[in-house]
Motif scaffolding. Structure first.
Motif, mmCIF file in Angstrom:
data_model
loop_
_atom_site.group_PDB
_atom_site.id
_atom_site.type_symbol
_atom_site.label_atom_id
_atom_site.label_comp_id
_atom_site.label_asym_id
_atom_site.label_seq_id
_atom_site.Cartn_x
_atom_site.Cartn_y
_atom_site.Cartn_z
ATOM 1 N N MET A 1 0.761 -1.136 0.217
ATOM 2 C CA MET A 1 0.033 0.214 0.023
ATOM 3 C C MET A 1 0.879 1.266 0.099
ATOM 4 N N THR A 2 0.627 2.057 -0.873
ATOM 5 C CA THR A 2 1.399 3.369 -0.999
ATOM 6 C C THR A 2 0.989 4.354 -0.194
ATOM 7 N N THR A 3 1.920 5.167 0.404
ATOM 8 C CA THR A 3 1.520 6.377 1.482
ATOM 9 C C THR A 3 2.200 7.666 0.890
ATOM 10 N N PRO A 4 1.697 8.725 1.457
ATOM 11 C CA PRO A 4 2.334 9.998 0.889
ATOM 12 C C PRO A 4 3.672 10.290 1.496
ATOM 13 N N PHE A 5 4.396 9.244 2.602
ATOM 14 C CA PHE A 5 5.446 9.533 3.385
ATOM 15 C C PHE A 5 6.491 9.032 2.625
ATOM 16 N N ARG A 6 7.479 9.530 2.401
ATOM 17 C CA ARG A 6 8.696 9.197 1.784
ATOM 18 C C ARG A 6 9.728 8.345 2.599
ATOM 19 N N TYR A 7 9.911 8.911 3.776
ATOM 20 C CA TYR A 7 11.169 8.263 4.587
ATOM 21 C C TYR A 7 10.580 7.976 5.911
ATOM 22 N N THR A 8 9.339 8.263 6.432
ATOM 23 C CA THR A 8 9.222 8.040 7.701
ATOM 24 C C THR A 8 7.874 6.900 7.784
ATOM 25 N N GLN A 9 7.414 6.476 8.661
ATOM 26 C CA GLN A 9 6.434 5.572 9.041
ATOM 27 C C GLN A 9 5.451 6.131 10.392
ATOM 28 N N PRO A 10 4.736 7.204 10.129
ATOM 29 C CA PRO A 10 4.032 7.749 11.479
ATOM 30 C C PRO A 10 2.847 6.650 11.797
ATOM 31 N N LEU A 11 2.544 6.957 13.124
ATOM 32 C CA LEU A 11 1.579 6.180 13.500
ATOM 33 C C LEU A 11 0.140 6.705 13.049
ATOM 34 N N PRO A 12 -0.902 5.580 12.856
ATOM 35 C CA PRO A 12 -2.193 6.390 12.509
ATOM 36 C C PRO A 12 -2.976 6.933 13.821
ATOM 37 N N ARG A 13 -3.851 8.073 13.259
ATOM 38 C CA ARG A 13 -4.603 8.608 14.270
ATOM 39 C C ARG A 13 -4.860 7.769 15.363
ATOM 40 N N LYS A 14 -5.426 6.547 15.059
ATOM 41 C CA LYS A 14 -6.021 5.596 16.076
ATOM 42 C C LYS A 14 -5.055 5.225 17.340
ATOM 43 N N ALA A 15 -3.827 5.374 16.964
ATOM 44 C CA ALA A 15 -2.824 4.807 17.751
ATOM 45 C C ALA A 15 -2.079 6.296 18.531
ATOM 46 N N ALA A 16 -2.777 7.121 18.132
ATOM 47 C CA ALA A 16 -1.847 8.329 18.804
ATOM 48 C C ALA A 16 -2.349 8.759 20.232
ATOM 49 N N THR A 17 -1.424 9.003 21.095
ATOM 50 C CA THR A 17 -1.850 9.259 22.318
ATOM 51 C C THR A 17 -1.077 10.687 22.860
ATOM 52 N N GLY A 18 -1.275 10.944 23.981
ATOM 53 C CA GLY A 18 -1.046 12.442 24.696
ATOM 54 C C GLY A 18 -0.957 13.537 23.502
ATOM 55 N N ARG A 19 -0.126 14.430 23.639
ATOM 56 C CA ARG A 19 -0.058 15.559 22.819
ATOM 57 C C ARG A 19 -0.337 15.235 21.406
ATOM 58 N N VAL A 20 0.203 14.323 20.925
ATOM 59 C CA VAL A 20 0.042 14.098 19.419
ATOM 60 C C VAL A 20 -1.679 13.963 19.284
ATOM 61 N N ALA A 21 -2.226 13.178 20.138
ATOM 62 C CA ALA A 21 -3.669 12.936 19.905
ATOM 63 C C ALA A 21 -4.228 14.290 20.190
ATOM 64 N N GLU A 22 -4.066 15.039 21.012
ATOM 65 C CA GLU A 22 -4.612 16.304 21.327
ATOM 66 C C GLU A 22 -4.657 17.328 20.022
ATOM 67 N N VAL A 23 -3.319 17.419 19.453
ATOM 68 C CA VAL A 23 -3.188 17.855 18.105
ATOM 69 C C VAL A 23 -4.383 17.478 16.991
ATOM 70 N N TYR A 24 -4.207 16.299 16.937
ATOM 71 C CA TYR A 24 -4.946 15.588 15.934
ATOM 72 C C TYR A 24 -6.544 15.967 16.335
ATOM 73 N N ASN A 25 -6.772 15.986 17.457
ATOM 74 C CA ASN A 25 -8.230 16.569 17.632
ATOM 75 C C ASN A 25 -8.558 18.085 17.170
ATOM 76 N N GLN A 26 -7.583 18.832 17.493
ATOM 77 C CA GLN A 26 -7.737 20.255 16.961
ATOM 78 C C GLN A 26 -7.938 20.243 15.713
ATOM 79 N N LEU A 27 -6.997 19.627 14.919
ATOM 80 C CA LEU A 27 -6.895 19.722 13.476
ATOM 81 C C LEU A 27 -8.239 19.265 12.873
ATOM 82 N N ALA A 28 -8.787 18.258 13.642
ATOM 83 C CA ALA A 28 -10.205 17.642 12.937
ATOM 84 C C ALA A 28 -11.272 18.838 13.102
#
Length: 333
Positions: free
Chosen positions: A1-28
């Motif tokens: 499966m292709t992704t837009p990420f060239r050199y990294t493998q970020p965790l999906p939103r459902k796996a985010a915790t702490g501050r990362v999850a809070e940023v995702y919530n504000q983004l949405a």
């Protein structure tokens, strides 16, 4: 499966915790997109992610000045930085503001009909040159925090995107179709047109004092957001030794805003100074970063967190040069 990420493998939103999850919530909530790759790619470095979001939110979304005007400025910045992903994104976001005819004029490469819009667009383009050429400002002095913050946010984001993401905003470049651009914009229109309360993103920043806010921010939430991004991005300098840092800063000191030639004259050799080369490419030509450049620097101990921080350091050295020119007090009232 292709992704837009060239050199990294970020965790999906459902796996985010702490501050990362809070940023995702504000983004949405405030950006209208659950997992925009422009921010997800920074998720391995929560302090960078939060500060980047804070600067964009507090300037483009909640800062003073019209959303259409600030989208035009961001469009001009992205054009000047040769970032097709962001150019396409701002075309869609102009549709979201309701300025459909303007969005399509820009998509066709045409000048805005409204002279004020044309001046803002050209100002955004000119900010890529760290000189007084970006003066006078085509907006009232009281709107400077919103416009300058937006321009600087996208000088940084453009470089992150060009270095670490593919160019396609949508699969198969579907955003190149007018109907797709329009529909995508309309799906975001309610969020884009809803007033946003300034300062909300500041709660996501490190509790440590980020540093002095720039004078152009005028006491708005844009100031501490910019200071926090400066602090977070410049921490990446620790991934380079003193000699490599000196190479990067010397090159940036003499930078005149132009894109480097095909031969990348004056850039370090990837075999001799791979870290300095990668940082300088991130600053001056992120779209020229290759698999070989990343592989030459990356060792087993260099995690995604390290790569993101090194690219962010290079990107912000360019932003810092641009900010030093934009902050000179010659704004139009």
């Amino acid at each position: 499966m292709t992704t837009p990420f060239r050199y990294t493998q970020p965790l999906p939103r459902k796996a985010a915790t702490g501050r990362v999850a809070e940023v995702y919530n504000q983004l949405a909530l405030d950006f209208g997109i659950d997992e925009p790759p422009t921010f997800v790619v920074l998720s391995s470095a929560p302090e960078l992610l939060a500060a980047t979001w804070a600067l964009m939110r507090e300037s483009l979304i909640a800062g003073p000045g019209s959303r259409t005007g600030k989208e035009l400025a961001a469009f001009g910045v992205s054009q000047a930085n040769q970032c097709p992903f962001c150019v396409d994104a701002h075309t869609v976001l102009l549709h979201a503001t309701g300025d459909h005819a303007l969005a399509e004029r820009l998509a066709r490469g045409e000048r805005p009909e409204n002279e004020g819009h044309a001046r803002v667009l050209e100002w955004g383009r000119r900010t890529c040159v760290p000189s007084p050429a970006s003066k006078p400002y085509p907006f009232p002095r009281e709107h400077a925090p919103g416009y300058i913050g937006t321009a600087l946010a996208f000088h940084f984001i453009n470089r992150i995107v060009s270095a670490l993401l593919t160019e396609n905003l949508m699969p198969a470049n579907a955003q190149r179709l007018r109907v797709v651009r329009s529909l995508a914009g309309r799906s975001l229109s309610r969020t884009v047109r809803r007033p946003a309360r300034p300062g909300t993103a500041l709660a996501l920043l490190d509790h440590a004092e980020p540093g002095e806010a720039p004078a152009w921010a005028g006491g708005t939430a844009v100031g501490p957001a910019y200071a926090a991004l400066l602090r977070a991005a410049m921490a990446g300098a620790d991934l380079l030794d003193a000699d490599d840092q000196a190479v990067v800063l010397e090159k940036l000191w003499h930078w005149d805003g132009r894109h480097p030639g095909l031969g990348l004259e004056g850039f370090p050799d990837r075999r001799e100074r791979p870290g300095a080369r990668l940082a300088l490419l991130a600053a001056l030509a992120p779209y020229r970063i290759t698999d070989e450049d990343v592989a030459a620097w990356r060792r087993p101990e260099h995690t995604d967190h390290c790569l993101v921080h090194l690219v962010a350091y290079g990107a912000f050295t360019a932003v810092d040069r641009i900010e030093s020119a934009l902050s000179r007090p010659t704004a139009r009232t």
